[in-house]
Write a protein that holds these residues in place. Sequence first.
Motif, short mmCIF file in Angstrom:
data_model
loop_
_atom_site.label_atom_id
_atom_site.label_comp_id
_atom_site.label_asym_id
_atom_site.label_seq_id
_atom_site.Cartn_x
_atom_site.Cartn_y
_atom_site.Cartn_z
N GLY A 114 43.68 -12.04 24.38
CA GLY A 114 44.30 -12.04 23.06
C GLY A 114 45.47 -13.01 22.97
N LEU A 115 46.31 -13.03 24.00
CA LEU A 115 47.46 -13.93 23.99
C LEU A 115 47.02 -15.38 24.07
N THR A 116 45.98 -15.65 24.84
CA THR A 116 45.44 -17.01 24.92
C THR A 116 44.95 -17.46 23.54
N GLN A 117 44.26 -16.58 22.83
CA GLN A 117 43.80 -16.92 21.48
C GLN A 117 44.98 -17.12 20.52
N ALA A 118 46.00 -16.28 20.66
CA ALA A 118 47.17 -16.39 19.78
C ALA A 118 47.92 -17.70 20.03
N VAL A 119 48.03 -18.10 21.28
CA VAL A 119 48.67 -19.38 21.61
C VAL A 119 47.87 -20.52 21.00
N ARG A 120 46.57 -20.47 21.13
CA ARG A 120 45.71 -21.51 20.54
C ARG A 120 45.90 -21.55 19.03
N HIS A 121 45.96 -20.39 18.41
CA HIS A 121 46.20 -20.30 16.96
C HIS A 121 47.55 -20.91 16.59
N ALA A 122 48.58 -20.61 17.37
CA ALA A 122 49.92 -21.11 17.09
C ALA A 122 49.96 -22.64 17.17
N PHE A 123 49.31 -23.21 18.17
CA PHE A 123 49.37 -24.65 18.35
C PHE A 123 48.40 -25.41 17.45
N THR A 125 46.36 -24.10 14.64
CA THR A 125 46.32 -23.73 13.22
C THR A 125 47.70 -23.79 12.58
N LEU A 126 48.68 -23.19 13.24
CA LEU A 126 50.03 -23.15 12.68
C LEU A 126 50.80 -24.44 12.96
N LYS A 127 50.26 -25.29 13.83
CA LYS A 127 50.84 -26.60 14.15
C LYS A 127 52.21 -26.51 14.80
N LEU A 128 52.42 -25.46 15.61
CA LEU A 128 53.66 -25.34 16.35
C LEU A 128 53.61 -26.22 17.60
N HIS A 129 54.77 -26.57 18.09
CA HIS A 129 54.89 -27.37 19.32
C HIS A 129 55.32 -26.50 20.50
N ARG A 130 56.06 -25.43 20.20
CA ARG A 130 56.65 -24.63 21.28
C ARG A 130 56.67 -23.16 20.90
N LEU A 131 56.38 -22.31 21.89
CA LEU A 131 56.50 -20.86 21.74
C LEU A 131 57.44 -20.34 22.81
N GLU A 132 58.31 -19.41 22.43
CA GLU A 132 59.25 -18.80 23.38
C GLU A 132 59.04 -17.31 23.41
N ALA A 133 58.90 -16.76 24.61
CA ALA A 133 58.78 -15.31 24.81
C ALA A 133 59.99 -14.85 25.61
N ASN A 134 60.63 -13.79 25.16
CA ASN A 134 61.79 -13.22 25.84
C ASN A 134 61.40 -11.87 26.41
N ILE A 135 61.57 -11.71 27.72
CA ILE A 135 61.03 -10.55 28.43
C ILE A 135 62.10 -9.94 29.33
N VAL A 176 54.77 -25.20 25.81
CA VAL A 176 54.77 -26.32 24.88
C VAL A 176 53.32 -26.77 24.69
N ALA A 177 52.95 -27.13 23.47
CA ALA A 177 51.59 -27.58 23.16
C ALA A 177 51.22 -28.79 24.00
N GLY A 178 49.94 -28.88 24.30
CA GLY A 178 49.42 -30.06 25.01
C GLY A 178 49.58 -29.95 26.48
#
Length: 178
Positions: A114-123, A125-135, A176-178
């Motif tokens: 699910g997270l792999t799909q969400a990352v793909r969607h973010a980069f 479909t949503l055209k994001l360059h970077r995702l940050e997760a705080n854990i 980061v995308a790419g």
Amino acid sequence: MTTRRQPTTATRVQLLPLHAGHQQPFLAAVRTSRALHRPWVSPPATPEQFTAYVERMQAPGHCGLLVVRQGEADSLELAGMVNITNMVMGPFCSAYLGYYAFAGFERQGLMHEGLTQAVRHAFRTLKLHRLEANIQPGNAASLALVRSCGFTQEGYSPKYLKIGGRWRDHERWALVAG
């Protein structure tokens, strides 16, 4: 910025955009997951909290995605939740990523899918360059999940988020995308 595209599919899970009609199965999953979530996350647990959550996830700059195990057409097995929030476009093109599994679906690789799909969607479909997760540093399962999805640790933030009535330290992980 929320998308209304058809669900993305993988072998065992699909992502569905969160909407008000998911209230009953979502709240039931949260109820059965209290022990799993404590002290890491405090998802909406009442109808009022769920309504406010859906409204926030449908606002511009936010995207709530249910991770649903593929199965019978009439059943909705919620394996987890992924939030892409506080999207900032322009030269930044970045957002925060939050997620949690529901009890009975943890440690099966479903959230990895699910997270792999969400990352793909973010980069893509949503055209994001970077995702940050705080854990939180003690959340070994969550740290292993982001690491397995290609995130790298960028830093440490003392007393970063208030969860369960306490300010909690977090590690910053990013991809980061790419």
